[in-house]
Design an enzyme around this catalytic site. Structure first.
Site, PDB file in Angstrom:
ATOM      1  N   GLU A 261       0.889  -1.164   0.000  1.00  0.00           N
ATOM      2  CA  GLU A 261       0.000   0.000   0.000  1.00  0.00           C
ATOM      3  C   GLU A 261       0.923   1.209   0.000  1.00  0.00           C
ATOM      4  O   GLU A 261       1.538   1.537   1.002  1.00  0.00           O
ATOM      5  CB  GLU A 261      -0.922  -0.028   1.212  1.00  0.00           C
ATOM      6  CG  GLU A 261      -2.119   0.901   1.075  1.00  0.00           C
ATOM      7  CD  GLU A 261      -1.884   2.232   1.732  1.00  0.00           C
ATOM      8  OE1 GLU A 261      -1.490   3.175   0.986  1.00  0.00           O
ATOM      9  OE2 GLU A 261      -2.083   2.362   2.933  1.00  0.00           O
ATOM     10  N   CYS A 295      -1.950   8.817   2.496  1.00  0.00           N
ATOM     11  CA  CYS A 295      -1.511   8.392   1.163  1.00  0.00           C
ATOM     12  C   CYS A 295      -2.586   8.609   0.101  1.00  0.00           C
ATOM     13  O   CYS A 295      -2.276   8.850  -1.065  1.00  0.00           O
ATOM     14  CB  CYS A 295      -1.088   6.925   1.197  1.00  0.00           C
ATOM     15  SG  CYS A 295      -2.277   5.840   2.001  1.00  0.00           S
TER      16      CYS A 295
END
Length: 493
Positions: A261, A295
């Site tokens: 991720e 993110c």
């Protein structure tokens, strides 16, 4: 009003590594200091794990997986461990939340709101622990050959986490791994190791056997050793795309499984028919939440030209209204950045934005007055007049900086939204169902939020396209990341 709770975990002693159910110092004897980013004050000394400590932790996890009580534990019993852990997280969440606030700067009010998610993740995967199953398959082989599949845990998991959500990421990696029957070595980021270490304590208190969960804080050397370790069967990593590439390279030695991720530069698209009262704060907090250290932040904001100027004005006013300050105050909405290094990075992009011709609508500066001079505070910032090729529009800044760009048509918004190497999150704000559907199908991203942003649930998968990584976290898909499928063939007479 200030939250005066003092975590008992911060008792002045050096925080040690958790390996094989015991608290031990790093073999090197080295320690590092973790500091409060709101004022630069030291919080604790932490043992600095290295490659040798990783070796010992992996060996403990291997023993626990192959011959310890975890190896023979039934799904029901694993489920009970996870449910007890969920109860302990719930009971101790105020302390855990404050540790995250002190260690990485997220406002205590915003972290406290994540109690439900933390507990839900553990209970969701506890439920799946008893729901694992294979299939019976009617094959086409001649004769009486019966075929079926079984699900088996991959083995020892190396979990390497970023610093922007210490407790949440520790739970997010650990819960499905344990539900699947794996053991784990958790390497939290050195910038924010405290809540993961406290989480390790609670794992033991929940009755999870020694060696099943090991916590080894340390720097890049510890992470590299874990990623390359020949006795680690899978690496689960959250962090930058640059480090993700190194993880992939390190996994080649024993062809270990990897889920990643990684970074993002997510498009957030506002149509002229959007509900402004919903879209303005929604688009703002799609970036400003966690001081932009997310993110999947919607930092490329595309606004349809006919409402662009009005939207920018309202967005700038909203940014200026946000309360930036000491994250232990209950009314603080934005805390500090995590470190001096991160502050330097964000300030570099603030200067680049101005130098490359973007118009500064709000913010744009470090905050040093009002008692904030010792911390890493920066104003929530809005740039307009941004061109797609500007650094603030192409690079992941990981700070509270929004780049606003006008667009005209649906197809243009999709095309420009996809014009990035990343593909983690995305958003669309509209009352038009046709536009919402077309954009959601057209964007190359792992998540699309429509008239909301950053909604998360234990049952809904999350992950990226392109250089934002592969694999999924949350949902049934996450469990599959920790499971092998074995085919079994049996001839019967």
């Amino acid at each position: 009003m200030k939250n005066l709770l003092s975590p008992a975990f911060l008792n002045g002693s050096t925080r040690l590594l958790l390996i094989d159910g015991k608290w031990v110092p790093a073999l090197s004897g080295k320690v590092f200091t973790t500091c409060n980013p709101a004022n630069g004050v030291a919080l604790a000394e932490v043992s600095d794990g290295g490659a040798e400590d990783i070796n010992i932790a992996v060996a403990a996890a291997r023993r626990a997986f192959e011959s310890g009580p975890w190896h023979s534990m039934k799904p029901f019993d694993r489920q009970q461990c996870l449910l007890r852990l969920a109860d302990l997280i719930d009971a101790n969440f105020d302390e855990l939340a404050l540790l995250d606030t002190l260690d990485m700067g997220a406002p205590v009010a915003s972290i406290a709101g994540k109690r439900r998610r933390a507990v839900a993740l553990l209970r969701y995967y506890a439920g799946l622990a008893t729901a694992l199953h294979g299939q019976t398959i009617d094959n086409s082989q001649p004769g009486n050959i019966f075929s079926h599949t079984v699900k088996e845990p991959v083995g020892v998991v190396g979990a390497i986490n970023a610093w922007n959500g210490p407790l949440g990421m520790a739970i997010w990696k650990t819960a499905p791994a344990l539900a699947a029957g794996c053991t784990i070595v958790l390497k939290p980021a050195e910038q924010a190791p405290l809540s993961p270490l406290r989480f390790g304590e609670l794992c033991l208190e929940a009755g999870i056997p020694p060696g099943v969960v090991n916590v080894v804080p340390g720097g890049a050397a510890a992470g590299a050793a874990l990623a390359a370790h020949p006795d680690v069967d899978k690496v689960a990593f959250t962090g930058s795309t640059e480090v993700g590439r190194k993880i992939i390279q390190a996994s080649a030695g024993n062809i270990k499984r990897v889920s990643l991720e990684l970074g993002g530069k997510s498009p957030n698209i506002v149509f002229a028919d959007a509900d402004m009262d919903l879209a303005v704060p929604g688009a703002a907090m799609a970036v400003f939440a966690n001081t932009g250290q997310v993110c999947s932040a919607g930092s490329r904001l595309f606004v349809q030209r006919s409402v662009h100027d009005e939207f920018v004005a309202r967005l700038g006013a909203f940014a200026k209204s946000l309360r930036v300050g000491d994250p232990t105050f209950e009314d603080t909405q934005l805390g500090p950045l995590v470190s001096q290094a991160q502050l330097d990075r964000v300030e570099t992009y603030l200067k680049l934005g101005a130098d490359q011709g973007a118009k500064l609508v709000a913010g744009g500066h470090r905050l040093k007055s009002g008692g904030l001079d010792g911390g890493y505070f920066v104003e929530p910032t809005v740039f307009a007049g941004v061109r797609d090729e500007m650094a603030i529009a192409t690079d992941e800044i990981f700070g509270p900086v929004i780049s606003v760009m006008p667009f005209d048509t649906v197809d243009e918004a999709i095309s420009r939204g996809n014009a990035t190497s990343y593909g983690l999150g995305s958003g669309v704000w509209t009352r038009d169902l046709n536009n919402a559907y077309k954009v959601s199908r057209g964007l190359r991203a792992g998540s699309v939020w429509i008239n909301c942003y950053q909604a998360m649930d234990a049952a809904v998968p999350f992950g990226g396209y392109k250089t934002s990584g592969y694999g999924r976290e949350s949902g049934i898909e996450h469990m599959e990341e920790f499971l092998h499928t074995k085919a079994v063939w049996t001839r019967v007479s």
